[in-house]
Design an enzyme around this catalytic site. Structure first.
Site, PDB file in Angstrom:
ATOM      1  N   ARG A  37       0.900  -1.206   0.055  1.00 12.24           N
ATOM      2  CA  ARG A  37      -0.137  -0.150  -0.049  1.00 12.24           C
ATOM      3  C   ARG A  37       0.708   1.166  -0.101  1.00 12.24           C
ATOM      4  O   ARG A  37       0.495   2.331  -0.472  1.00 12.24           O
ATOM      5  CB  ARG A  37      -0.888  -0.091   1.130  1.00 12.24           C
ATOM      6  CG  ARG A  37      -2.096   1.001   1.216  1.00 12.24           C
ATOM      7  CD  ARG A  37      -2.871   0.820   2.301  1.00 12.24           C
ATOM      8  NE  ARG A  37      -3.959   1.937   2.254  1.00 12.24           N
ATOM      9  CZ  ARG A  37      -4.271   2.859   3.319  1.00 12.24           C
ATOM     10  NH1 ARG A  37      -3.268   2.879   4.317  1.00 12.24           N
ATOM     11  NH2 ARG A  37      -5.286   3.789   3.078  1.00 12.24           N
ATOM     12  N   ILE A  63      -7.100   7.984  -0.693  1.00 12.96           N
ATOM     13  CA  ILE A  63      -6.906   6.317  -0.715  1.00 12.96           C
ATOM     14  C   ILE A  63      -7.828   5.831   0.502  1.00 12.96           C
ATOM     15  O   ILE A  63      -7.530   6.199   1.526  1.00 12.96           O
ATOM     16  CB  ILE A  63      -5.467   5.703  -0.876  1.00 12.96           C
ATOM     17  CG1 ILE A  63      -5.361   4.335  -0.662  1.00 12.96           C
ATOM     18  CG2 ILE A  63      -4.892   6.368   0.501  1.00 12.96           C
ATOM     19  CD1 ILE A  63      -4.125   3.955  -0.874  1.00 12.96           C
ATOM     20  N   SER A  64      -8.884   5.157   0.071  1.00 12.87           N
ATOM     21  CA  SER A  64      -9.711   4.496   1.014  1.00 12.87           C
ATOM     22  C   SER A  64      -9.023   3.794   2.385  1.00 12.87           C
ATOM     23  O   SER A  64      -8.068   3.144   2.230  1.00 12.87           O
ATOM     24  CB  SER A  64     -10.764   3.740   0.619  1.00 12.87           C
ATOM     25  OG  SER A  64     -11.611   4.548  -0.375  1.00 12.87           O
ATOM     26  N   GLN A  65      -9.630   3.964   3.414  1.00 16.17           N
ATOM     27  CA  GLN A  65      -9.269   3.035   4.628  1.00 16.17           C
ATOM     28  C   GLN A  65      -9.230   1.664   4.201  1.00 16.17           C
ATOM     29  O   GLN A  65     -10.051   1.114   3.446  1.00 16.17           O
ATOM     30  CB  GLN A  65     -10.275   3.061   5.672  1.00 16.17           C
ATOM     31  CG  GLN A  65     -10.119   2.531   6.779  1.00 16.17           C
ATOM     32  CD  GLN A  65     -11.223   2.513   8.106  1.00 16.17           C
ATOM     33  OE1 GLN A  65     -12.125   3.205   7.658  1.00 16.17           O
ATOM     34  NE2 GLN A  65     -11.293   1.858   8.833  1.00 16.17           N
ATOM     35  N   PRO A  66      -8.033   0.908   4.538  1.00 20.35           N
ATOM     36  CA  PRO A  66      -7.903  -0.707   4.242  1.00 20.35           C
ATOM     37  C   PRO A  66      -9.105  -1.609   4.444  1.00 20.35           C
ATOM     38  O   PRO A  66      -9.589  -2.289   3.557  1.00 20.35           O
ATOM     39  CB  PRO A  66      -6.729  -0.969   4.959  1.00 20.35           C
ATOM     40  CG  PRO A  66      -5.800   0.090   5.082  1.00 20.35           C
ATOM     41  CD  PRO A  66      -7.076   1.385   5.351  1.00 20.35           C
TER      42      PRO A  66
END
Length: 214
Positions: A37, A63-66
């Site tokens: 990431r 970038i979205s939360q995992p």
């Protein structure tokens, strides 16, 4: 940028967190292990890449939360060879995860700079089953429709009819709908003009906007 033993150790901790939060698909957890990431973040944020948090990537996008990436991916139920439309390429991370699961991803982004950057990064990582398009996500990609799966990585104020029409019968769309807070829906097309809806809790996304920006 390098992928060190330290980065891999941090990824293992992230995967433990995702498992504790209910991500049970081992293929998804493996994809999170295999895709670094920190490559998808600016150097300023790379140190925190494996925290379960969203980060800015420019152009008022994130970038979205995992966990959100994993949750949406699990709802999609990707099968090898699935033809997927992603609305909101962003950093390219979600597209990369889907590609590692064997999907053929068509990803559309309204910011040309982000689209080009994501495309170059994915190619540099040897991920070949993602095609990036610069365009208006509201219009989708009718020339490449129908799709087995559709995923939106931005919050829509309502269900976009044009995208529903690009979904195969039997296919599903994972989409957050709402204004300040979005409810996650899985929409399954069960007939030419009939759709089933399932709800899966509340999330926060950047808004789904019409048009495109060079």
């Amino acid at each position: 940028m390098k992928d060190t033993y330290r980065h891999k150790g941090m990824r293992r901790k992230l995967i433990e967190t995702l498992s504790e939060k209910g991500i049970s698909d081992e293929r998804i957890l493996k994809a999170f292990m295999d895709l670094p990431r920190h490559f998808f973040l600016d150097n300023a944020f790379a140190e925190w890449a494996y925290q379960d948090k969203a980060f800015p990537i420019g152009k008022d996008q994130t970038i979205s939360q995992p966990y959100t990436v994993a949750f949406q991916t699990q709802l999609l139920d990707i099968k090898a060879g699935d033809k997927v439309l992603e609305i909101g390429t962003g950093s390219g991370y979600q597209a990369g995860i889907l590609a590692l699961l064997g999907a053929n991803v068509n990803s559309i982004e309204r910011h040309q700079q982000l689209s080009l950057k994501a495309e170059q990064l994915l190619k540099s990582l040897g991920i070949k089953n993602v095609r990036c398009f610069f365009g208006d996500g509201y219009k989708g990609l009718p020339r490449h429709a129908p799709f087995d799966k559709i995923i939106l990585t931005c919050g829509a104020s309502e269900l976009p009819e044009e995208l529903c029409g690009q979904l195969k019968i039997g296919g599903n769309m994972v989409i957050p709908i709402g204004d300040d807070v979005q409810t996650m829906y899985r929409i399954t097309r069960v007939g030419e003009a009939s759709f089933e809806r399932e709800q899966f809790g509340d999330f926060r996304f950047v808004p789904f906007l019409k048009g495109k920006e060079a």
